[in-house]
Design a protein around this motif. Sequence first.
Motif, PDB file in Angstrom:
ATOM      1  N   LEU A 102      31.318   6.945  15.714  1.00  0.00           N
ATOM      2  CA  LEU A 102      30.634   5.946  14.905  1.00  0.00           C
ATOM      3  C   LEU A 102      29.152   5.848  15.255  1.00  0.00           C
ATOM      4  N   ALA A 103      28.824   5.867  16.534  1.00  0.00           N
ATOM      5  CA  ALA A 103      27.426   5.739  16.952  1.00  0.00           C
ATOM      6  C   ALA A 103      26.574   6.855  16.347  1.00  0.00           C
ATOM      7  N   LYS A 137      23.334   8.537   9.337  1.00  0.00           N
ATOM      8  CA  LYS A 137      23.221   7.936   8.001  1.00  0.00           C
ATOM      9  C   LYS A 137      21.942   7.130   7.858  1.00  0.00           C
ATOM     10  N   ARG A 138      21.573   6.427   8.912  1.00  0.00           N
ATOM     11  CA  ARG A 138      20.337   5.642   8.865  1.00  0.00           C
ATOM     12  C   ARG A 138      19.135   6.548   8.672  1.00  0.00           C
ATOM     13  N   ARG A 139      19.108   7.633   9.410  1.00  0.00           N
ATOM     14  CA  ARG A 139      17.982   8.564   9.298  1.00  0.00           C
ATOM     15  C   ARG A 139      17.976   9.276   7.952  1.00  0.00           C
ATOM     16  N   GLU A 140      19.157   9.683   7.462  1.00  0.00           N
ATOM     17  CA  GLU A 140      19.251  10.304   6.135  1.00  0.00           C
ATOM     18  C   GLU A 140      18.736   9.367   5.050  1.00  0.00           C
ATOM     19  N   SER A 141      18.930   8.088   5.256  1.00  0.00           N
ATOM     20  CA  SER A 141      18.511   7.076   4.285  1.00  0.00           C
ATOM     21  C   SER A 141      17.064   6.638   4.503  1.00  0.00           C
ATOM     22  N   ASN A 142      16.394   7.265   5.467  1.00  0.00           N
ATOM     23  CA  ASN A 142      15.013   6.912   5.805  1.00  0.00           C
ATOM     24  C   ASN A 142      14.857   5.423   6.093  1.00  0.00           C
ATOM     25  N   MET A 143      15.796   4.897   6.839  1.00  0.00           N
ATOM     26  CA  MET A 143      15.759   3.487   7.215  1.00  0.00           C
ATOM     27  C   MET A 143      15.491   3.360   8.707  1.00  0.00           C
ATOM     28  N   THR A 144      14.849   2.276   9.064  1.00  0.00           N
ATOM     29  CA  THR A 144      14.662   1.958  10.474  1.00  0.00           C
ATOM     30  C   THR A 144      15.855   1.115  10.939  1.00  0.00           C
ATOM     31  N   GLN A 145      15.986   0.989  12.242  1.00  0.00           N
ATOM     32  CA  GLN A 145      17.016   0.103  12.777  1.00  0.00           C
ATOM     33  C   GLN A 145      16.783  -1.321  12.288  1.00  0.00           C
ATOM     34  N   GLN A 146      15.534  -1.709  12.187  1.00  0.00           N
ATOM     35  CA  GLN A 146      15.221  -3.059  11.733  1.00  0.00           C
ATOM     36  C   GLN A 146      15.662  -3.271  10.283  1.00  0.00           C
ATOM     37  N   GLN A 147      15.497  -2.261   9.433  1.00  0.00           N
ATOM     38  CA  GLN A 147      15.931  -2.381   8.044  1.00  0.00           C
ATOM     39  C   GLN A 147      17.457  -2.482   7.943  1.00  0.00           C
ATOM     40  N   VAL A 148      18.157  -1.662   8.724  1.00  0.00           N
ATOM     41  CA  VAL A 148      19.621  -1.740   8.739  1.00  0.00           C
ATOM     42  C   VAL A 148      20.042  -3.120   9.230  1.00  0.00           C
ATOM     43  N   ALA A 149      19.401  -3.592  10.284  1.00  0.00           N
ATOM     44  CA  ALA A 149      19.723  -4.905  10.838  1.00  0.00           C
ATOM     45  C   ALA A 149      19.546  -5.999   9.786  1.00  0.00           C
ATOM     46  N   ALA A 150      18.465  -5.935   9.028  1.00  0.00           N
ATOM     47  CA  ALA A 150      18.220  -6.949   7.994  1.00  0.00           C
ATOM     48  C   ALA A 150      19.297  -6.906   6.920  1.00  0.00           C
ATOM     49  N   GLU A 151      19.738  -5.717   6.555  1.00  0.00           N
ATOM     50  CA  GLU A 151      20.781  -5.573   5.536  1.00  0.00           C
ATOM     51  C   GLU A 151      22.125  -6.114   6.016  1.00  0.00           C
ATOM     52  N   VAL A 152      22.398  -5.922   7.296  1.00  0.00           N
ATOM     53  CA  VAL A 152      23.689  -6.319   7.862  1.00  0.00           C
ATOM     54  C   VAL A 152      23.660  -7.772   8.360  1.00  0.00           C
ATOM     55  N   GLY A 153      22.467  -8.287   8.621  1.00  0.00           N
ATOM     56  CA  GLY A 153      22.349  -9.666   9.080  1.00  0.00           C
ATOM     57  C   GLY A 153      22.426  -9.827  10.585  1.00  0.00           C
ATOM     58  N   VAL A 154      21.886  -8.830  11.303  1.00  0.00           N
ATOM     59  CA  VAL A 154      21.866  -8.888  12.759  1.00  0.00           C
ATOM     60  C   VAL A 154      20.458  -8.564  13.249  1.00  0.00           C
ATOM     61  N   HIS A 155      20.248  -8.701  14.535  1.00  0.00           N
ATOM     62  CA  HIS A 155      18.973  -8.337  15.145  1.00  0.00           C
ATOM     63  C   HIS A 155      18.928  -6.823  15.356  1.00  0.00           C
ATOM     64  N   PRO A 191      34.218  -7.080  12.399  1.00  0.00           N
ATOM     65  CA  PRO A 191      34.739  -6.651  11.093  1.00  0.00           C
ATOM     66  C   PRO A 191      33.784  -6.886   9.925  1.00  0.00           C
ATOM     67  N   GLU A 192      33.108  -8.021   9.903  1.00  0.00           N
ATOM     68  CA  GLU A 192      32.167  -8.298   8.815  1.00  0.00           C
ATOM     69  C   GLU A 192      30.974  -7.340   8.864  1.00  0.00           C
ATOM     70  N   GLN A 193      30.495  -7.064  10.058  1.00  0.00           N
ATOM     71  CA  GLN A 193      29.371  -6.139  10.211  1.00  0.00           C
ATOM     72  C   GLN A 193      29.785  -4.722   9.847  1.00  0.00           C
ATOM     73  N   LEU A 194      30.996  -4.341  10.209  1.00  0.00           N
ATOM     74  CA  LEU A 194      31.515  -3.022   9.861  1.00  0.00           C
ATOM     75  C   LEU A 194      31.610  -2.872   8.342  1.00  0.00           C
ATOM     76  N   GLU A 195      32.090  -3.901   7.674  1.00  0.00           N
ATOM     77  CA  GLU A 195      32.154  -3.890   6.206  1.00  0.00           C
ATOM     78  C   GLU A 195      30.755  -3.751   5.609  1.00  0.00           C
ATOM     79  N   ALA A 196      29.797  -4.493   6.157  1.00  0.00           N
ATOM     80  CA  ALA A 196      28.422  -4.433   5.655  1.00  0.00           C
ATOM     81  C   ALA A 196      27.817  -3.047   5.859  1.00  0.00           C
ATOM     82  N   LEU A 197      28.068  -2.442   7.007  1.00  0.00           N
ATOM     83  CA  LEU A 197      27.569  -1.079   7.259  1.00  0.00           C
ATOM     84  C   LEU A 197      28.195  -0.085   6.288  1.00  0.00           C
ATOM     85  N   ALA A 198      29.487  -0.201   6.096  1.00  0.00           N
ATOM     86  CA  ALA A 198      30.184   0.700   5.178  1.00  0.00           C
ATOM     87  C   ALA A 198      29.606   0.565   3.776  1.00  0.00           C
ATOM     88  N   SER A 199      29.430  -0.657   3.326  1.00  0.00           N
ATOM     89  CA  SER A 199      28.874  -0.907   2.001  1.00  0.00           C
ATOM     90  C   SER A 199      27.448  -0.366   1.885  1.00  0.00           C
TER      91      SER A 199
END
Length: 102
Positions: free
Chosen positions: A3-4, A10-28, A44-52
């Motif tokens: 998973l790691a 996937k984050r890099r393929e999507s040209n996203m930063t960790q901060q952008q992923v965090a904002a989408e998922v609702g975490v720091h 579980p909620e964060q996993l669902e958000a990442l999958a989505s």
Amino acid sequence: MRLAAWLQSKRRESNMTQQQVAAEVGVHQTRVSHWERGSRFPNPEQLEALASLFGVKAETLVAEHLVDNDVERALMNDPLLRNDDKQALMTLYRTATRATAL
């Protein structure tokens, strides 16, 4: 792929930063960093958000990118996961791995 590594890829393929992923998922951002290093596990909620976010089902993500020792290590060592989240993740993992085996 664990998973790691999948998340980082996937984050890099999507040209996203960790901060952008965090904002989408609702975490720091540090939480995403922990996930990518494999030192923490999303609840579980964060996993669902990442999958989505990356266009996959959470069950598929769990079945294809987790192995038993990842789950055990993450659940046992992550003090930020509540016990009910640990149970929910193990149930999701077991369901997903059984469905994949069929």
